[in-house]
Design an enzyme around this catalytic site. Structure first.
Site, PDB file in Angstrom:
ATOM      1  N   GLY A  70     -65.557  20.661  18.334  1.00  0.00           N
ATOM      2  CA  GLY A  70     -66.999  21.583  18.610  1.00  0.00           C
ATOM      3  C   GLY A  70     -66.323  21.583  20.798  1.00  0.00           C
ATOM      4  O   GLY A  70     -67.356  22.671  20.623  1.00  0.00           O
ATOM      5  N   THR A  71     -65.714  20.640  21.465  1.00  0.00           N
ATOM      6  CA  THR A  71     -65.622  20.924  22.373  1.00  0.00           C
ATOM      7  C   THR A  71     -64.916  22.473  22.931  1.00  0.00           C
ATOM      8  O   THR A  71     -65.364  23.207  23.406  1.00  0.00           O
ATOM      9  CB  THR A  71     -64.537  20.042  22.751  1.00  0.00           C
ATOM     10  N   ASN A 151     -77.720  14.947  22.442  1.00  0.00           N
ATOM     11  CA  ASN A 151     -76.838  14.163  21.993  1.00  0.00           C
ATOM     12  C   ASN A 151     -77.525  12.541  22.131  1.00  0.00           C
ATOM     13  O   ASN A 151     -77.522  11.515  21.622  1.00  0.00           O
ATOM     14  CB  ASN A 151     -75.543  14.417  22.158  1.00  0.00           C
ATOM     15  N   GLN A 179     -74.711  18.613  16.787  1.00  0.00           N
ATOM     16  CA  GLN A 179     -75.980  17.261  16.802  1.00  0.00           C
ATOM     17  C   GLN A 179     -76.681  17.639  15.788  1.00  0.00           C
ATOM     18  O   GLN A 179     -77.229  16.746  14.755  1.00  0.00           O
ATOM     19  CB  GLN A 179     -76.346  16.328  17.690  1.00  0.00           C
ATOM     20  N   SER A 197     -69.452  20.926  14.536  1.00  0.00           N
ATOM     21  CA  SER A 197     -68.035  20.109  14.591  1.00  0.00           C
ATOM     22  C   SER A 197     -68.331  18.824  12.946  1.00  0.00           C
ATOM     23  O   SER A 197     -69.255  18.029  12.881  1.00  0.00           O
ATOM     24  CB  SER A 197     -68.378  18.978  15.606  1.00  0.00           C
ATOM     25  N   HIS A 199     -66.673  16.046  12.636  1.00  0.00           N
ATOM     26  CA  HIS A 199     -67.127  14.948  12.383  1.00  0.00           C
ATOM     27  C   HIS A 199     -68.321  14.428  12.977  1.00  0.00           C
ATOM     28  O   HIS A 199     -68.831  13.210  12.626  1.00  0.00           O
ATOM     29  CB  HIS A 199     -65.762  14.271  13.114  1.00  0.00           C
ATOM     30  N   THR A 235     -51.772  27.253  13.592  1.00  0.00           N
ATOM     31  CA  THR A 235     -51.462  27.253  12.051  1.00  0.00           C
ATOM     32  C   THR A 235     -52.834  26.566  11.853  1.00  0.00           C
ATOM     33  O   THR A 235     -52.885  25.419  12.329  1.00  0.00           O
ATOM     34  CB  THR A 235     -49.920  25.981  11.994  1.00  0.00           C
ATOM     35  N   CYS A 322     -70.036   4.281  32.561  1.00  0.00           N
ATOM     36  CA  CYS A 322     -68.888   3.621  33.354  1.00  0.00           C
ATOM     37  C   CYS A 322     -67.924   4.123  34.041  1.00  0.00           C
ATOM     38  O   CYS A 322     -66.690   4.722  32.943  1.00  0.00           O
ATOM     39  CB  CYS A 322     -68.830   2.375  32.781  1.00  0.00           C
TER      40      CYS A 322
HETATM   41  N1  PLP Z   1     -71.441  19.452  22.073  1.00  0.00           N
HETATM   42  C1  PLP Z   1     -72.506  17.808  21.570  1.00  0.00           C
HETATM   43  C2  PLP Z   1     -73.503  18.095  21.929  1.00  0.00           C
HETATM   44  C3  PLP Z   1     -71.682  16.915  21.287  1.00  0.00           C
HETATM   45  O1  PLP Z   1     -72.673  15.714  20.996  1.00  0.00           O
HETATM   46  C4  PLP Z   1     -70.684  16.446  20.538  1.00  0.00           C
HETATM   47  C5  PLP Z   1     -70.021  15.422  20.615  1.00  0.00           C
HETATM   48  O2  PLP Z   1     -70.050  14.383  21.060  1.00  0.00           O
HETATM   49  C6  PLP Z   1     -69.642  17.529  21.326  1.00  0.00           C
HETATM   50  C7  PLP Z   1     -70.092  18.834  21.657  1.00  0.00           C
HETATM   51  C8  PLP Z   1     -68.129  17.521  21.521  1.00  0.00           C
HETATM   52  O3  PLP Z   1     -67.647  17.774  19.826  1.00  0.00           O
HETATM   53  P1  PLP Z   1     -65.700  17.430  19.480  1.00  0.00           P
HETATM   54  O4  PLP Z   1     -66.177  15.909  19.568  1.00  0.00           O
HETATM   55  O5  PLP Z   1     -66.111  18.136  17.864  1.00  0.00           O
HETATM   56  O6  PLP Z   1     -65.643  17.404  20.396  1.00  0.00           O
END
Ligand code: PLP
Length: 394
Positions: A70-71, A151, A179, A197, A199, A235, A322
């Site tokens: 997702g990032t 999130n 989310q 994403s 996971h 790939t 933290c």
């Molecule tokens: N965006 C949101 C709202 C998320 O909650 C998260 C992960 O916690 C991400 C992006 C990042 O996703 P990834 O873990 O696949 O990089």
């Protein structure tokens, strides 16, 4: 009892997903770009996954690009748009409650002079006002990026309405739906770009997707062999992509049933935690993700709650982070107007379909005990109440 109540952090891989992935981790190891039979079956699986994901989202399959997270999808969208539309301008609109994958990316670009940023405030529930978005749009705005669901507090934004406002002004609208996808029905009508994403909905880690409405062309983040239509070289992770599509299909097929199950668990926990004195639900009371139960407890440190719950077998999380020896309260909790002192006492419990009614009861009891114990030791708690109230709304 062991209870996993941190599904917003990640979800367990579903057995059916692992089963779908296995052939591509073992005998079907071909590189989708090669020309022999083994490669052709990898390519076929890749394109079938693309088609499935597109159908499940209700979008054109030509707009689905698989990424590593997702990032990465968020970075690709933001940096790509700023480069593609650099002649039009560099003004981006976002909100104060985005994930760090958006906020840190935009802050970095702002500091290096690559973008001008408007950060929209949110109300006490974490919702963005459509009027604020309307007022913030400028002639040089190139992108609006607003998350679908938060999130930390689970609040769901009025994405369709926000997307329509951007569209009226001809501005591309991106949503970080990490989310939301797999947990609430996607509403893609007014969306130009969307991040998801695997996971977060029972799929594997390290695989995500970016949807771009056909017609949107942005440059890649990483150059290379031209995979994924040239947007994402490297790939392809066929097993991961097959897993993403399978997980999304399971989540979509069982959405109504899962929502019912998860909501029942969440409601029990919400009700139970509301009875703890000086506790407050954070996020929108109704427009929220079904599995998210987020609270603040006065005169308590969220970190100590998480550690105390861990000792009782409950995996949970807190909005505090933290970092470098200092406890920073979450930017989301500050954005909804909580004072630092109160934001420190946050707890996020996020449930999934495998959580049971017994687990819900156990979690309520565990939290009540851990909060009571933390308060016994707190200098901010005396005679059954906080020594000081920091928040007018309480
Ligand atoms: N965006 C949101 C709202 C998320 O909650 C998260 C992960 O916690 C991400 C992006 C990042 O996703 P990834 O873990 O696949 O990089």
């Amino acid at each position: 009892m062991q209870v996993y109540a941190d599904h917003a952090a990640t979800t367990p891989l579903k057995p059916e997903v692992l089963e779908a992935m296995m052939p591509y981790l073992t005998e079907q190891y071909g590189n989708a770009s090669s020309m022999y039979g083994l490669a052709r079956s990898a390519k076929k699986a890749l394109e079938a996954a693309r088609e499935d994901v597109a159908n499940l989202l209700g979008v054109d399959k030509r707009g689905i690009y698989f990424t590593g997270s997702g990032t990465e999808s968020n970075n690709t969208a933001i940096k790509g748009v700023l480069t593609a539309l650099s002649r039009k301008g560099k003004h981006v609109i976002t909100t104060a409650v985005e994930h760090h994958a958006i906020i840190h990316t935009l802050e970095h670009l702002r500091k290096s002079g690559h973008c001008e940023l408007t950060v929209l405030p949110v109300d006490e529930y974490g919702a963005v006002s459509p009027d604020d978005l309307r007022a913030a749009l400028r002639d040089d705005t190139v992108l609006v990026t607003i998350m679908t669901a938060n999130n930390e507090i689970g609040t769901i934004q009025p994405i369709d309405e926000l997307g329509a406002i951007a569209r009226e002004r001809g501005v591309w609208f991106h949503t970080d739906a990490v989310q939301a996808i797999g947990h609430v029905a996607p509403d893609t009508q007014n969306i130009d770009m969307l991040t998801l994403s695997a996971h977060k909905f029972g799929g594997p880690k390290g695989v995500g997707a970016l949807y771009l409405r056909p017609g949107i062309i942005i440059p890649p983040l990483v150059d290379g062999g031209g995979h994924e239509g040239g947007l994402r070289s490297g790939t392809e992770n066929i097993a991961g992509i097959v897993g993403l599509a399978k997980a999304l299909s399971l989540a979509t097929d069982n959405l109504a049933e899962n929502t019912k199950k998860v909501s029942a668990v969440s409601e029990t926990v919400k009700r139970g935690l509301s009875e703890i004195p000086y506790s407050h639900l954070t996020g929108h009371p109704e427009k929220r993700l079904p599995g998210t139960v987020s609270f603040v407890f006065e005169a308590v440190e969220g970190e100590s709650l998480v550690l105390g719950l861990d000792a009782k077998g409950v995996a949970a999380s807190s909005g505090s982070a933290c970092s470098s020896g200092t406890l920073d309260p979450s930017h989301v909790l500050l954005a909804i107007g909580l004072p630092h002192e109160v934001a420190h006492g946050s707890l996020r419990l996020t449930f999934g379909e495998e959580n049971t009614a017994e687990e819900a009861e156990y979690v309520v009891k565990a939290v009540a005990e851990v909060v009571a114990r933390a308060r016994e030791m707190s200098p901010l708690w005396s005679g059954g109440k906080p020594t000081e109230r920091f928040w007018q709304n309480m």
